[in-house]
Structure formats: structure tokens, C-alpha cells
Design a protein around this motif. Structure first.
Motif, short mmCIF file in Angstrom:
data_model
loop_
_atom_site.label_atom_id
_atom_site.label_comp_id
_atom_site.label_asym_id
_atom_site.label_seq_id
_atom_site.Cartn_x
_atom_site.Cartn_y
_atom_site.Cartn_z
N GLY A 1 0.83 -1.20 0.00
CA GLY A 1 0.00 0.00 0.00
C GLY A 1 0.86 1.24 0.00
O GLY A 1 2.07 1.17 0.19
N GLU A 2 0.26 2.39 -0.18
CA GLU A 2 0.96 3.66 -0.24
C GLU A 2 0.68 4.48 1.01
O GLU A 2 -0.40 4.41 1.59
N ALA A 3 1.65 5.26 1.42
CA ALA A 3 1.47 6.19 2.52
C ALA A 3 1.22 7.59 1.96
O ALA A 3 1.71 7.93 0.89
N ASP A 4 0.46 8.39 2.70
CA ASP A 4 0.21 9.76 2.25
C ASP A 4 1.49 10.57 2.21
O ASP A 4 1.71 11.39 1.32
N ASP A 5 2.36 10.33 3.16
CA ASP A 5 3.65 11.01 3.22
C ASP A 5 4.68 10.12 2.55
O ASP A 5 5.02 9.06 3.06
N THR A 6 5.21 10.56 1.41
CA THR A 6 6.14 9.71 0.66
C THR A 6 7.47 9.55 1.39
O THR A 6 8.28 8.71 1.01
N ASP A 7 7.72 10.36 2.43
CA ASP A 7 8.94 10.22 3.21
C ASP A 7 8.79 9.18 4.32
O ASP A 7 9.74 8.87 5.02
N ALA A 8 7.58 8.67 4.50
CA ALA A 8 7.35 7.69 5.56
C ALA A 8 7.99 6.36 5.19
O ALA A 8 8.30 6.09 4.03
N ALA A 9 8.19 5.53 6.22
CA ALA A 9 8.74 4.19 5.98
C ALA A 9 7.70 3.37 5.25
O ALA A 9 6.72 2.93 5.84
N THR A 10 7.90 3.19 3.97
CA THR A 10 6.86 2.60 3.13
C THR A 10 7.43 1.49 2.27
O THR A 10 8.48 1.65 1.65
N ALA A 11 6.73 0.39 2.24
CA ALA A 11 7.04 -0.68 1.30
C ALA A 11 5.84 -0.83 0.37
O ALA A 11 4.69 -0.64 0.77
N PHE A 12 6.12 -1.18 -0.86
CA PHE A 12 5.07 -1.31 -1.87
C PHE A 12 5.00 -2.75 -2.36
O PHE A 12 6.03 -3.41 -2.52
N VAL A 13 3.81 -3.21 -2.59
CA VAL A 13 3.56 -4.53 -3.15
C VAL A 13 2.64 -4.36 -4.34
O VAL A 13 1.57 -3.77 -4.24
N GLN A 14 3.09 -4.85 -5.52
CA GLN A 14 2.29 -4.73 -6.73
C GLN A 14 2.18 -6.07 -7.41
O GLN A 14 3.15 -6.84 -7.46
N GLU A 15 1.02 -6.36 -7.94
CA GLU A 15 0.81 -7.58 -8.70
C GLU A 15 1.18 -7.33 -10.16
O GLU A 15 0.80 -6.31 -10.74
N LEU A 16 1.94 -8.24 -10.73
CA LEU A 16 2.31 -8.17 -12.14
C LEU A 16 1.68 -9.34 -12.87
O LEU A 16 1.51 -10.42 -12.30
N SER A 17 1.36 -9.14 -14.12
CA SER A 17 0.76 -10.22 -14.91
C SER A 17 1.58 -10.47 -16.16
O SER A 17 2.18 -9.55 -16.72
N VAL A 18 1.59 -11.71 -16.58
CA VAL A 18 2.31 -12.11 -17.79
C VAL A 18 1.52 -11.65 -19.01
O VAL A 18 0.30 -11.87 -19.08
N THR A 19 2.17 -11.02 -19.96
CA THR A 19 1.50 -10.55 -21.17
C THR A 19 1.08 -11.74 -22.03
O THR A 19 1.91 -12.57 -22.41
N SER A 20 -0.20 -11.83 -22.32
CA SER A 20 -0.76 -12.83 -23.24
C SER A 20 -0.26 -14.24 -22.93
O SER A 20 0.42 -14.87 -23.76
N PRO A 21 -0.59 -14.79 -21.76
CA PRO A 21 -0.13 -16.16 -21.46
C PRO A 21 -0.75 -17.20 -22.37
O PRO A 21 -0.18 -18.27 -22.57
#
Length: 221
Positions: A1-21
């Protein structure tokens, strides 16, 4: 997830998908992944990608996926990531990055388990021996000092990173003693991305040949 303050201790998790499996059903697939400002919070990723990792699923659980960095620029990166499976049912994985994320899987040799040798041909050509390294983990580097020194001005944009320009009579060689003849049998596959300045037959070239055989192994007609 994202924090409102970009200077905060933040980790990001994003799902990626394979193009045209499609209808594919492959195991242990090296997949080319492009990350940049358009699809990530690029400012949260360290310049050396040390706070980035990929996670997939196998045997009902999460595993960290091995990857190799193909190229890094100021605003993007391309990486080869080994997926345990690619199919219409297994076409997603995750990228995690930011504060507190540390990769344990930056391991080029683990990305290419089904390959006898993998040469990207885009390394820095200045004063390096071997100039072109084998990423498969089998250490079959291209190390012929007489022929493998391609200067920087003869490196051109490739599909991934840079690529050497092969002028007439220029070649790269690998020692016969390093070639896995005893392992590959009578049949094997060689893959390469090649762009001709002039299409054959006007620019007929042999892409691969052996120095101790009468017939070339792979030539373009």
C-alpha cells in the motif's frame, strides 16, 4: 500500500501479470520484466535495485523468485525473472520494493536452469576479461583475446540493453573445451536476436559455425 507522506517508511507490493499467457503451460520460464516510473513508485527503488524482490507461488506457498538485472537506467530497469510456471492459470506474480525490503535472489545462474550457456553480449567492453560472461552459471564465458574485444563505438542498441555490431570478419569464439558436447547430444537449440542491416541473401552471413567441421551448423539462406 501507499502512505500519504512519501517520506514515511513505506514498502510497496504490486501484482504483475504475464503478457498474453494464452494456452501456454511451461515450467521454469525466464521472463523479461520492465519496471519504471510508469508502472512503479520508481523513487522508492534503490538505484542498485537492492530493495526490490519478486515473489511467486509454488507448491501452495510463496517463494522468492531468482532474477538477473539486464539493464538499469535513471528511470527504468529490465530484469530476467524465473517463474516456476507460466499458464493461463499461473499468469501473476508480485514485485515488492521500498523500505525494509531486501532481496535474497539476485542470482543470475539460478534464472537459467535449462540452458547450457547464456550470453547477453552487452557487458562493458573496456578492459574486461572475459568480455562476455555466461549467465547460466556454467562458466562458459567467451574468452578468446584475439577476437572478442569489441570497442564501445561498435556497441549498438539491442532488444535488451546494448548489443555488439558484427562487421565483416568479426567473430566471437568459445573454446571447444568449454562447449558442452558431452551434455547436449546430437540435437540442440541455439537462439539469438539478430538484426540485419541488409536482409539476406544480399547480406548472407553464417551465425554459428564450428572451426573443426566441414559444414557450418547454422547459416541463414
Amino acid at each position: 500500500g501507499e502512505a500519504d507522506d512519501t517520506d514515511a517508511a513505506t514498502a510497496f507490493v504490486q501484482e504483475l501479470s504475464v503478457t498474453s499467457p494464452g494456452e501456454y503451460d511451461f515450467e521454469e520460464v525466464p521472463l523479461l520484466v520492465t519496471l519504471g516510473a510508469e508502472n512503479t513508485r520508481w523513487d522508492a527503488i534503490e538505484p542498485d535495485l537492492s530493495n526490490l524482490r519478486f515473489v511467486g507461488s509454488a507448491d501452495g506457498g510463496d517463494i522468492e523468485l531468482p532474477f538477473e538485472v539486464a539493464q538499469i537506467s535513471e528511470d527504468s530497469a529490465q530484469l530476467w525473472v524465473l517463474l516456476p510456471e507460466v499458464s493461463s492459470e499461473a499468469d501473476h506474480f508480485r514485485v515488492e520494493y521500498g523500505v525494509g525490503v531486501r532481496s535474497q535472489a539476485w542470482s543470475p545462474g539460478d534464472v537459467w536452469p535449462a540452458y547450457e550457456a547464456v550470453w547477453h553480449l552487452g557487458e562493458d567492453p573496456e578492459d574486461r576479461r572475459p568480455q562476455y560472461r555466461d549467465s547460466s552459471g556454467n562458466d562458459r564465458h567467451i574468452t578468446n583475446p584475439a577476437n572478442d574485444s569489441i570497442p564501445s563505438e561498435d556497441m549498438v542498441p539491442g532488444i535488451v540493453g546494448r548489443a555488439p555490431l558484427f562487421a565483416e570478419d568479426r567473430e566471437l569464439q568459445i573454446s571447444n573445451s568449454d562447449w558442452p558436447g558431452s551434455n547436449i547430444g546430437d540435437r540442440f537449440t541455439v537462439e539469438a536476436w539478430v538484426q540485419y542491416e541488409v536482409l539476406p541473401p544480399q547480406s548472407y552471413r553464417c551465425l554459428l559455425y564450428t572451426s573443426d567441421a566441414a559444414d557450418d551448423l547454422l547459416c541463414v539462406d
